[in-house]
Scaffold this active site. Structure first.
Site, mmCIF file in Angstrom:
data_model
loop_
_atom_site.group_PDB
_atom_site.id
_atom_site.type_symbol
_atom_site.label_atom_id
_atom_site.label_comp_id
_atom_site.label_asym_id
_atom_site.label_seq_id
_atom_site.Cartn_x
_atom_site.Cartn_y
_atom_site.Cartn_z
ATOM 1 N N GLU A 35 0.871 -1.169 0.000
ATOM 2 C CA GLU A 35 0.000 0.000 0.000
ATOM 3 C C GLU A 35 0.912 1.225 0.000
ATOM 4 O OE1 GLU A 35 -2.291 0.572 3.528
ATOM 5 O OE2 GLU A 35 -3.600 2.061 2.595
ATOM 6 N N ARG A 260 4.808 -13.869 8.928
ATOM 7 C CA ARG A 260 5.690 -12.727 8.700
ATOM 8 C C ARG A 260 6.948 -12.902 9.541
ATOM 9 N NH1 ARG A 260 3.873 -7.770 9.004
ATOM 10 N NH2 ARG A 260 1.651 -8.100 9.170
ATOM 11 N N LYS A 270 4.127 0.352 10.770
ATOM 12 C CA LYS A 270 4.278 1.647 10.100
ATOM 13 C C LYS A 270 4.002 2.794 11.065
ATOM 14 C CE LYS A 270 2.981 0.300 5.403
ATOM 15 N NZ LYS A 270 1.831 0.221 4.486
#
Length: 558
Positions: A35, A260, A270
């Site tokens: 994104e 992950r 983030k």
RNA sequence: AGACCCAUGGUGUAAUUGGUAACACAGCAGAUUUUGGUUCUGUCGUUCUAGGUUCGAGUCCUAGUGGGUCUACCA
């Protein structure tokens, strides 16, 4: 001939099974779908390496698709950084970069199709009502009063939503699935929301935007992605992913989830990364302490090392915490082969070689990289006064068997030059050593040593009158705790390592040039150091990339 | 609480798919070395628990325990 069977990770097993069965004609097509609302970090690196290399391995291709379905948070500015980071890592995507927003028209058609099939409806409920009716993890939801509108009415309302007839938040389009599903994502998920907001690429063309679930899988399908790799938390989305494919009767991409990667002392949120930047803990997204790709690049971590690290970390479905030591190992392994050696004294103490002629200068030839003969040699000036590392002298050293550097009446070899012996220690009033007086053995010159002397230690040095001063930024881990975000009662910033940056001035060989930023050297016996973009012609700045393994400091601790 | 996922040395990942648990990193010991680096050798140490199936289980089944994920008009 090797009888060794290559071991596959579980994704490769799935792919090989698919190939064996002739699925998609044996094609493997992956995608990396960030994104564009932030910078790429080590976790993205893992996904990039996985997606690109697994496609490469099976002769397939990989797309870069910017997942830009939320105009509120996304920006073109991030797109450029993302592209640069992927290319720097060494990968090139197919078809130019793609965008989920390329498919807004197609996605809308899909939505109309679902409505026509009686599988989607417009809901006028407020966000609060929708949340309320969603039920609980253990309590079935209740159906919306708008759930059974006629297809015609739904079509009309959806059209109105698209045309901007209604304000933000007033209506949504939902799939009609099952409000009692134990999987919350199947309880009539929202497909479209109204946002009268300009999009970074489509401008004011749309005022309704698809949600992730209605955009991602269909984008995969449109692009013909065969294996859509994502992280574990999307496991619960998969039934929905498959539901759309089935109901829309489109290309059947397959979603596969993997765990992950978590790395000690690194964070990948983030939002938290942003706090580090905005609250001034670091100098920016590319601060060499940051786990961003830009940060690691500036720190001097080679792309090849990051790739190797991601491979070695492996692929599986279980929670993991990779030791930072593995990353450092990969970095050293790469740099050992590629970085030229240079002598730099980080914490200097002066040595006067009392029997060396004043004013005399000799040019000593030293190899640039013992691991790479083609790197050649360079000349380093030697003179009567030099600097050595304060650490390399000990006034009351342990027995020579244990400590083989310089001490009173002890000898060491100066790398590429002579053997010296320490005769005198000069101190100031406070007791701090200011100078060491040594004598050298003229016949011990490197390369033509006839002295017969044998010394265990070799240390680096820099000629005092020739030395160039450079700024060195010494970096340590960003946090004092390997998992700073794992403490429920504490903010991760409480674990910020105040000593994560120390600026010092070092004395280096005079010939060290103002090279391209990013050029990495091994400062002999110390570590790898990378030229920072802040450097100017007369003020070089180096970032400490990683220290050399140091078995001596380990011995000292024991 | 429910559903789903996961559990192998300190860490990460393997195990020819039911047949002697291995590789890498880290650790320790040694050899080599004009970098206490590199390289090389050796070494330490592993199947969450309890049942079951089987000649045989890390692998299959059941239960338990532990961890993770899911209830955004974010992705």
């Amino acid at each position: 001939m090797s009888t060794e069977r290559e071991s596959l990770n579980f994704i490769e097993e799935i792919i090989e099974e698919d190939i064996k069965n002739g699925k998609h004609g044996g094609l493997v097509y992956t995608r990396f779908p960030p994104e564009p609302n932030g910078y790429l970090h080590i976790g993205h690196a893992k996904a990039i390496v996985l997606n690109f290399e697994i496609a490469q391995k099976y002769g397939g291709k990989t797309n870069l698709r910017l997942d830009d379905t939320n105009p509120t948070t996304e920006d073109t500015h991030f797109v450029e950084n993302i592209k640069q980071d992927i290319q720097w890592l060494g990968f090139q995507w197919e078809n130019g970069e793609l965008y989920a927003s390329d498919y807004f028209g197609k996605l809308y058609e899909y939505a109309v199709d679902l409505v026509k099939k009686g599988l989607a409806y417009v809901d006028d409920s407020t966000p609060e009502e929708i949340a309320e009716m969603k039920g609980d993890i253990s309590v079935p939801g209740t159906e919306s009063p708008y759930r059974n509108r006629s297809i015609e009415e739904n079509l009309e309302l959806l059209e109105g939503m698209k045309n901007g007839d209604y304000p933000d938040g007033s209506r949504v389009l939902r799939a009609k699935i099952d409000m009692a599903s134990p999987n919350m994502h199947m309880r009539d998920p929202i497909l479209y929301r109204i946002k009268h907001e300009d999009h970074h690429r489509t401008g004011g063309e749309w005022c309704i935007y698809p949600m992730y679930d209605f955009a991602h899988g269909q984008s995969d399908s449109i692009e013909g992605i065969t294996h859509s790799l994502c992280s574990l938390e999307f496991r619960h989305h998969r039934p929905l992913y498959d539901w759309f494919i089935e109901k829309l009767e489109i290309f059947p991409s397959r979603q596969i989830e993997f765990a992950r990667m978590n790395v000690e002392y690194m964070i990948t949120s983030k939002r938290k990364l942003k706090r580090l930047v905005e609250e001034g803990f670091v100098t920016g997204w590319d601060d060499p302490r940051m786990p961003t790709i830009a940060g690691m690049r500036r720190r001097g971590y080679p792309a090849a090392a990051i790739r190797e690290f991601c491979r070695r970390a492996g692929i599986a479905k279980r929670e993991n915490l990779i030791e930072i030591g593995l990353l450092e190992y990969c970095v050293r392994q790469e740099l050992n082969k590629t970085a030229d050696r240079v002598m730099a004294v980080l914490d200097p103490v002066k040595v006067v070689i009392t029997n060396y002629p004043e004013g005399q200068v000799e040019e000593m030839e030293v190899e640039n990289n013992p691991e790479d003969e083609s790197a050649g040699n360079r000349m380093v000036p030697f003179s009567r006064e030099i600097y050595i590392e304060r650490d390399d002298f000990m006034e009351n050293p342990p027995p020579p068997k244990k400590f083989y550097r310089l001490g009173p009446d002890r000898m060491v070899r100066l790398k590429g030059a002579y053997i010296i012996e320490c005769n005198d220690v000069v101190k100031d009033e406070s007791g701090k050593i200011t100078e060491l007086h040594c004598t050298y053995f003229p016949e011990s010159r490197s390369g033509s040593d006839t002295s017969g002397l044998k010394v265990k230690g070799t240390i680096h040095w820099v000629s005092a009158e020739h030395a160039k001063e450079v700024e060195v930024r010494m970096y340590d881990r960003l946090f004092t705790d390997p998992t700073p975000t794992s403490h429920e009662d504490k903010d991760f910033l409480e674990f910020f390592n105040e000593d994560s940056l120390k600026k010092i001035t070092a004395k280096v060989e005079p010939a060290l040039p103002h090279a391209e930023p990013g050029t990495t050297y091994q400062f002999l016996r110390k570590g790898y150091f990378c030229l920072d973009p802040d450097s100017t012609e007369d003020h070089l700045v180096f970032n400490s990339t990683v220290n050399l393994r140091d078995t001596w400091s380990k011995m000292k601790k024991n």
